[in-house]
Design a protein around this motif. Sequence first.
Motif, mmCIF file in Angstrom:
data_model
loop_
_atom_site.group_PDB
_atom_site.id
_atom_site.type_symbol
_atom_site.label_atom_id
_atom_site.label_comp_id
_atom_site.label_asym_id
_atom_site.label_seq_id
_atom_site.Cartn_x
_atom_site.Cartn_y
_atom_site.Cartn_z
ATOM 1 N N LYS A 1 0.814 -1.211 0.000
ATOM 2 C CA LYS A 1 0.000 0.000 0.000
ATOM 3 C C LYS A 1 0.853 1.269 0.000
ATOM 4 O O LYS A 1 0.405 2.333 0.437
ATOM 5 N N ALA A 2 2.065 1.166 -0.512
ATOM 6 C CA ALA A 2 2.969 2.317 -0.517
ATOM 7 C C ALA A 2 2.405 3.453 -1.353
ATOM 8 O O ALA A 2 1.969 3.251 -2.486
ATOM 9 N N GLN A 3 2.412 4.660 -0.801
ATOM 10 C CA GLN A 3 1.922 5.835 -1.501
ATOM 11 C C GLN A 3 2.973 6.436 -2.425
ATOM 12 O O GLN A 3 2.657 7.253 -3.282
ATOM 13 N N GLU A 4 4.222 6.025 -2.240
ATOM 14 C CA GLU A 4 5.339 6.580 -3.003
ATOM 15 C C GLU A 4 6.172 5.430 -3.537
ATOM 16 O O GLU A 4 6.459 4.478 -2.809
ATOM 17 N N ARG A 5 6.529 5.478 -4.797
ATOM 18 C CA ARG A 5 7.323 4.414 -5.407
ATOM 19 C C ARG A 5 8.814 4.729 -5.288
ATOM 20 O O ARG A 5 9.526 4.807 -6.294
ATOM 21 N N LEU A 6 9.283 4.934 -4.093
ATOM 22 C CA LEU A 6 10.691 5.233 -3.869
ATOM 23 C C LEU A 6 11.510 3.968 -4.136
ATOM 24 O O LEU A 6 11.279 2.934 -3.504
ATOM 25 N N PRO A 7 12.444 4.011 -5.087
ATOM 26 C CA PRO A 7 13.217 2.798 -5.404
ATOM 27 C C PRO A 7 13.998 2.289 -4.187
ATOM 28 O O PRO A 7 14.601 3.073 -3.449
ATOM 29 N N ASN B 1 4.585 -4.213 -8.028
ATOM 30 C CA ASN B 1 5.316 -3.441 -9.043
ATOM 31 C C ASN B 1 6.081 -2.285 -8.415
ATOM 32 O O ASN B 1 6.116 -1.165 -8.950
ATOM 33 N N HIS B 2 6.685 -2.573 -7.259
ATOM 34 C CA HIS B 2 7.475 -1.553 -6.551
ATOM 35 C C HIS B 2 8.941 -1.693 -6.964
ATOM 36 O O HIS B 2 9.490 -2.785 -6.943
ATOM 37 N N PRO B 3 9.600 -0.594 -7.336
ATOM 38 C CA PRO B 3 10.995 -0.690 -7.790
ATOM 39 C C PRO B 3 11.934 -1.169 -6.682
ATOM 40 O O PRO B 3 11.995 -0.579 -5.606
ATOM 41 N N LEU B 4 12.633 -2.258 -6.957
ATOM 42 C CA LEU B 4 13.564 -2.850 -6.000
ATOM 43 C C LEU B 4 14.783 -3.362 -6.741
ATOM 44 O O LEU B 4 14.660 -4.076 -7.738
ATOM 45 N N THR B 5 15.968 -2.999 -6.243
ATOM 46 C CA THR B 5 17.213 -3.615 -6.695
ATOM 47 C C THR B 5 17.751 -4.427 -5.534
ATOM 48 O O THR B 5 18.207 -3.867 -4.528
ATOM 49 N N LEU B 6 17.635 -5.743 -5.633
ATOM 50 C CA LEU B 6 18.119 -6.665 -4.601
ATOM 51 C C LEU B 6 19.378 -7.340 -5.114
ATOM 52 O O LEU B 6 19.337 -8.067 -6.105
ATOM 53 N N ARG B 7 20.496 -7.094 -4.425
ATOM 54 C CA ARG B 7 21.776 -7.644 -4.849
ATOM 55 C C ARG B 7 22.233 -8.675 -3.819
ATOM 56 O O ARG B 7 22.500 -8.330 -2.662
#
Length: 276
Positions: free
Chosen positions: A207-213, A242-248
């Motif tokens: 339910k995030a209001q902001e798509r902060l990567p 569809n939330h931006p995530l870079t998982l390394r």
Amino acid sequence: MERIEQHASWGGRQEVWKHASSALGVEMKVGVYLPPAALAGQACPVLYWLSGLTCTEQNFITKAGAQQFAAAHNIILVAPDTSPRGEGVANDDAYDLGQGAGFYLNATQAPWASHFRMEDYVTQELPALVAKHFVTTGKQSIFGHSMGGHGALTLALRHPGLYQSVSAFSPIVAPSQVPWGQKAFTAYLGEDQAQWAAHDAVALIAKAQERLPLLVDQGLQDDFLDSQLQPGLLEAAAKASNHPLTLRLQPGYDHSYYFIASFMEEHIAHHAAYLK
């Protein structure tokens, strides 16, 4: 605020300050690194670091090797303690509850509620103090490790617009589903798991209001990987929303500051791009 420690570092200055906290009702210590531009009186953005279980403000400032990269990007680094401390502050004999284990939330249950208000401290009181005592651009970002990685992710998700960027090393991504979080949440928030979800990154993403990567680094030799961290849960939640995530996932690295220091340059560069 009173400065109690200072050391020249990479053309800037690593300081430690203490102050009386109205949010927590105790005296707190906080590490502040001032890059060369800040010492010259120029306004600089601020990057907050949240440390993990058992840590104080000292762990990050002495082990992470962050000062050289903050100096290169002229970013002020602020690293608070992980909880209120002292006589009269509730505590537990275990390392993962009480002093040193604030979990970056506002406790609602006795005996914790009177002092354990780390969310208010990190998101409101501390930024106001930093803005008052140092020259800043008004832009700020946040990152952290383990319990502090949980704090960075959840505070960014809970306070849209407050931070320009967020990242984490080995975060507790789903505290409602792992022993560290279940123990702390039961003590601090009570038995109502709806209250837990409000401080759980995996639940908050939906339910995030902001798509902060989100940028997350996780060592694959981390002893807590399967039992406490479970980054795959964050990956699945981000994909579903569809939330931006870079998982390394980093082979060979463990849960220590050797891991953190190895990728600190990349994390600070990540934040610098958003803090310009």
